[in-house]
Structure formats: structure tokens, C-alpha cells
Scaffold this motif. Structure first.
Motif, short mmCIF file in Angstrom:
data_model
loop_
_atom_site.label_atom_id
_atom_site.label_comp_id
_atom_site.label_asym_id
_atom_site.label_seq_id
_atom_site.Cartn_x
_atom_site.Cartn_y
_atom_site.Cartn_z
N PHE A 73 1.19 10.21 -7.64
CA PHE A 73 1.88 9.97 -8.30
C PHE A 73 2.10 12.11 -8.69
CE2 PHE A 73 -1.09 7.47 -9.73
CZ PHE A 73 -0.49 6.37 -10.62
N THR A 77 -4.22 13.25 -9.40
CA THR A 77 -5.10 11.77 -9.37
C THR A 77 -6.28 11.44 -8.35
OG1 THR A 77 -2.56 11.72 -10.06
CG2 THR A 77 -4.53 10.05 -10.84
N LEU A 78 -7.05 12.24 -8.52
CA LEU A 78 -8.14 12.62 -7.86
C LEU A 78 -9.87 12.28 -8.30
CD1 LEU A 78 -7.80 15.17 -4.25
CD2 LEU A 78 -7.06 12.43 -5.16
N ALA A 79 -10.50 11.18 -8.03
CA ALA A 79 -11.54 10.93 -9.00
C ALA A 79 -12.57 12.07 -8.29
CB ALA A 79 -12.21 10.21 -8.34
N PRO A 80 -12.58 13.46 -9.31
CA PRO A 80 -13.65 14.80 -8.92
C PRO A 80 -15.30 13.93 -8.48
CG PRO A 80 -12.48 14.61 -11.59
CD PRO A 80 -12.39 13.44 -10.79
N TRP A 81 -15.39 13.26 -9.25
CA TRP A 81 -16.77 13.32 -8.85
C TRP A 81 -16.57 12.47 -7.14
CZ3 TRP A 81 -14.79 10.31 -12.08
CH2 TRP A 81 -13.50 9.31 -11.71
N LEU A 90 -10.85 5.00 -1.02
CA LEU A 90 -10.41 3.60 -2.87
C LEU A 90 -10.08 2.68 -2.82
CD1 LEU A 90 -12.68 4.24 -5.77
CD2 LEU A 90 -10.30 5.31 -6.35
N ARG A 122 -14.99 18.62 -2.67
CA ARG A 122 -14.75 17.70 -3.56
C ARG A 122 -12.89 17.70 -3.82
NH1 ARG A 122 -18.87 15.92 -7.02
NH2 ARG A 122 -20.50 15.21 -5.49
N ALA A 124 -12.39 19.51 -6.47
CA ALA A 124 -12.41 21.00 -6.68
C ALA A 124 -12.11 21.95 -6.20
CB ALA A 124 -13.70 21.49 -8.50
N GLN A 125 -12.65 21.91 -5.00
CA GLN A 125 -12.81 22.84 -4.00
C GLN A 125 -11.32 22.52 -2.76
OE1 GLN A 125 -16.51 21.11 -2.29
NE2 GLN A 125 -17.36 22.89 -2.58
N ARG A 138 -4.74 8.70 0.40
CA ARG A 138 -4.86 7.64 -0.28
C ARG A 138 -4.14 6.47 -0.22
NH1 ARG A 138 -7.13 9.07 -5.65
NH2 ARG A 138 -4.76 9.06 -6.44
#
Lengths: 245, 255
Positions: A73, A77-81, A90, A122, A124-125, A138
């Protein structure tokens, strides 16, 4: 061989028609750029190709099985956790692949996009460009036959954007999946694609098509050639006519 | 320098107000039962501190038990309601009515149900009622807050309902749950205090009971002392919850 085809599809939403009538066939191993004005239904066409949506009229033919289509996308669109590794793994985990094998394959995919060493980070990093690469890893982890990129570089700066375009081409050269990508950037479309499909203003139809010149994957030198300029002109002309139509 | 000034500013204001209060009380010879000066409140605090701390712990533990009860019930109901939009439509008005009804108004009823000998149960029940809504609301919102493109990705890879719940919706809901619990914990203390007031001379010996008891004897300085402890309890709880939420978000986001 055709990987996916839209045969005179039309998509109607409650607020009106979004797309069509529109036909497009994607052959194995080709790179198709989809260019058109905002709101012309490019993203709708992508969802049809992905099998995420069904047309109101017309039909969609797709040969890839489950897990053989991948989408990237506009945002990463990554899962932050989840770590970069877990994000890349995934699709495999959802398909029931054992966790250790999924991790190994995710690490390999991250290495392919130049993120070896960042597996545990992660989202955010990561910088915007790195996050986009995780998103690409992915998509590649399942070895897709059809790769759909919906304005994947739109949020990135020009230098990162060009670097990623070259990376996508290099990755394409390894396994040669069919790629369809949406872009607003005519030069990017001409540089990357084996053909550029231009859409009219919404509801989108085909305004015309420009076949690429020279072998894929292209190299940065292509941007300075006469042929490149001519193609950019041709696509821009079609776009202008499509807007007037 | 400016940071030190900034962090000291609230304490300076409090000190200033206390001094003004003390001077005003002495200068105007205000009767102690009407408004005791801060020095008298301090004396009452020093004399009562052991009882007050015990009462504070009473109130706090009631509130925390209530928070636990509310947390379990609210999240379970949110999960259940998350199964279908129709269920959510059905439940939401009831949850809202429960939330907008003042806890004082339902307290006497709950007290009857719990039995006058079991004021503690009534207090926990009432505090749980107040703490329920923020957690429920946060959970319902959070379960629907997953990135729509991630939802599409789960569609693309043919994820099942359970996979979608455990790998996408529950993790996406965590920030909303943290926020909900933070708000709920503050409300639970308010609920516990209100319930203690209504329970009156029941078996519960929380801070509200200390205030009532001192008030009945016109020992106003002791009322203030209990109020100070209640204020401090609230402030400490708030700080702890803020820190907890920040730590939770750091863990969730990885930084």
C-alpha cells in the motif's frame, strides 16, 4: 500466460460509478504501470486484481492461488506491535507455516530488501524508506506470482523513491513476478514499467497505452535517453486527453 | 533554571495559598469549627495519620477490586458485542444509560441488594459500575480501530476469524484499553468514595467515612485532614496511571 485479467468490468458504489467499463490483462512477468487522475478508480482496479472486491458487472479472471498475490500500500501498513521480522513473517504465519520456518524466510526476505540486521526493530524505530522496505519484504515473503503496488513510494522523498524503484526492479529480476503498480509520477511509470496504461478521469476507462522500450530492468542511465523523454511526453499527452474526455 | 522554576511553580502557589489562608483565619478570628487554619489541619493530620492511611488503603483497595471486576466484565462484554454489529447496537444504549445515571442515585438500591451488613460489597459494586463504561467503550472502539489496509491484508491472505481477532484486532485495541483503564481507575476511586458516603455508618471504614464521622462531631480540621489524604491519593493514583499508560505504550510500540 495471463496472470490476472479484468474483462469489461464496471464497479458501482452507492455514490456512483467508480470504474469502467475497463479491461486489462496482466501477463506473467510483465511490469504494468497504471497512471491516471485522482479518483479515476485505480485503487478499485487494484482491489479487483487482488480479488479483494468483486465487480458490479463484467468478470475477473485470476490464476494465482491463495498467498500468491501480494499487495503493497501507499503507507507501509505495518503492525506497530510486531518486529520487522514478525511483520514480514505475517503472511506465512496466517497461512499456517511453522513459526521457525516463517522467521527464517522472513529474515531472508528482509535481507533481499537490504534490511539484514534490522530484523528485531519495531516500525516506530524505522525511517519511512526502511518501513516501506519491510512492507516490500512482507509482500515478497510468499514468492508471489502477482505483486500489486498501490502508490508505494508516494509518501517518500525523491532520492529514497528512486532508490526503492531500482530495488523493486532488481527484486523483480530475481523471480520475475507480474507487477502492477499505481503511480501519479509519469517518469517513474516510464522508468519502471514494460507498459504504461493511462486511465481517463473517473469513472476510469482506458485512455491509451504506451509500450516500453528496451529491456527490463532499466538502469538509471535510461532516464537521460531520448527514448525516455519521448515516452514521458507520450504518457503525459494521453493523460491530458484522458482528463478532457 | 527555567525547568526548576516550572516544576516548583505549583508548590510555590500552594504554599502561598496556605500562608494567606493561615493569616486570614487568624486576622479575622474565624471559628475553628467553621474553617480551621492550615496549622490546625496539620495538627489533625499528625494525630490521625495512622487511621487516615488505613482508611485510604480501605478506599483504594475497594476501588482497585472494583476496577478488576469492571475490567473483566467490560472486556468480556466488548468481545461478545464485537461478534456482530447488531449486538453492539443492542447493548450500547443500555451501557450509555448506565453511564449517565449518577452513581449517587443508584447507590441506595445497590446497598439494599448487597445488604446493609455488607457495605463493602455495595461499594465495590458501585465503583465497578462507574469504572465499567470507559473500559467497555475503549475496548469496543479499539477492537474496530485496526488499520483498514491491514484488515485488507488479512483478507488477502485468507485469515480466519480467530486469527483476525488475536493477531490484528486485540493488539490494535491495546492503546485504547490502556486509556480506558486509566480513566476507569480514577472514576473507581470517585465511585468508591460516593458509595461510602451513601453507605454512611456501614461497616466500611474508608476516607469518606472519616470525613462523615469528623463532620458529625464538628471536628472540621479532621475533615480537612481526610480531604488532604484523599487529594493526595488521587494525585498519586493519577501519576501512577499516567506512568503505567506510557510504559504500556512504549512496550506496544517498541519505543
Amino acid at each position: 500466460m495471463t496472470v490476472a485479467a479484468l474483462n469489461t468490468v464496471e464497479v458501482d458504489y452507492p455514490r456512483g460509478r467508480a470504474l469502467g467499463p475497463f479491461s486489462l490483462a496482466i501477463a506473467a512477468g510483465e511490469i504494468v504501470a497504471l497512471v491516471g487522475p485522482s479518483g479515476c478508480g485505480k485503487s478499485t482496479a487494484m482491489r479487483l486484481l487482488a480479488g479483494l472486491e468483486t465487480p458490479t458487472r463484467g468478470e475477473v479472471a485470476r490464476t494465482p492461488g491463495r498467498g500468491e498475490t501480494a499487495v503493497v500500500f501507499q503507507a507501509p501498513t505495518l503492525a506497530p506491535w510486531l518486529s520487522a521480522r514478525a511483520n514480514a513473517a505475517l503472511p506465512l504465519e496466517l497461512a499456517g507455516v511453522a513459526r521457525t520456518e516463517a522467521s527464517t524466510r522472513a529474515d531472508a526476505a528482509l535481507a533481499r530488501v537490504g534490511l539484514a540486521g534490522a530484523e528485531a526493530a519495531r516500525p516506530a524505530q524505522l525511517s519511512g524508506g526502511m518501513a516501506m522496505r519491510v512492507s516490500l519484504a512482507r509482500a515478497l515473503v510468499t514468492e508471489p506470482k502477482l505483486l500489486l503496488l498501490d502508490e508505494p513510494f508516494a509518501a517518500l522523498d525523491e532520492i529514497t523513491r528512486r532508490a526503492l524503484a531500482d530495488d523493486v526492479l532488481a527484486l523483480w529480476a530475481q523471480t520475475r513476478p507480474a507487477i502492477v503498480f499505481v503511480t501519479h509520477n509519469v517518469e517513474e511509470a516510464v522508468y519502471m514499467a514494460s507498459r504504461v496504461v493511462v486511465m481517463t478521469q473517473g469513472p476510469g476507462r482506458i485512455a491509451g497505452e504506451v509500450a516500453g522500450v528496451g529491456p527490463l530492468p532499466r538502469t538509471p542511465g535510461f532516464r537521460t535517453t531520448e527514448a525516455f523523454r519521448a515516452q514521458v511526453e507520450a504518457v503525459s499527452g494521453l493523460l491530458a486527453r484522458g482528463m478532457a474526455a | 533554571m527555567s525547568r526548576i522554576v516550572q516544576s516548583l511553580a505549583p508548590f510555590a502557589l500552594i504554599a502561598l495559598l496556605l500562608v494567606a489562608w493561615e493569616i486570614a483565619c487568624r486576622a479575622m478570628h474565624v471559628p475553628v469549627y467553621f474553617l480551621p487554619p492550615p496549622s490546625q489541619v496539620a495538627v489533625a493530620l499528625a494525630a490521625d495519620w495512622a487511621t487516615l492511611l488505613r482508611s485510604a488503603w480501605n478506599t483504594l483497595s475497594m476501588a482497585l477490586i472494583a476496577l478488576l471486576v469492571a475490567s473483566v466484565l467490560a472486556q468480556a462484554l466488548a468481545l461478545f458485542v464485537g461478534l456482530s454489529p447488531i449486538l453492539e447496537r443492542a447493548v450500547r444504549p443500555l451501557a450509555v444509560v448506565l453511564q449517565v445515571t449518577p452513581v449517587v442515585a443508584i447507590a441506595p438500591l445497590v446497598l439494599i441488594w448487597a445488604g446493609l451488613d455488607h457495605a463493602g460489597r455495595a461499594i465495590v459494586g458501585l465503583a465497578a459500575v462507574v469504572a465499567f463504561f470507559p473500559i467497555f467503550s475503549g475496548a469496543v472502539t479499539g477492537l474496530k480501530a485496526a488499520d483498514p489496509d491491514l484488515e485488507r491484508l488479512f483478507d488477502l491472505y485468507g485469515a480466519g476469524r480467530l486469527q483476525r481477532l488475536t493477531r490484528l484486532r486485540l493488539p490494535s485495541a491495546i492503546p485504547y484499553l490502556l486509556e480506558g483503564h486509566k480513566v476507569a481507575a480514577g472514576l473507581a476511586v470517585i465511585g468508591a468514595v460516593v458509595a461510602e458516603f451513601v453507605a454512611g455508618s456501614g461497616g466500611a471504614q474508608g476516607l469518606a467515612w472519616r470525613i462523615l464521622e469528623a463532620g458529625n462531631r464538628l471536628q472540621t480540621a479532621r475533615m480537612f485532614a481526610a480531604l488532604v489524604v484523599l487529594g493526595l491519593l488521587g494525585a498519586v493514583l493519577h501519576a501512577a496511571l499516567e506512568a503505567g499508560e506510557r510504559a504500556g505504550l512504549r512496550w506496544w510500540r517498541g519505543r
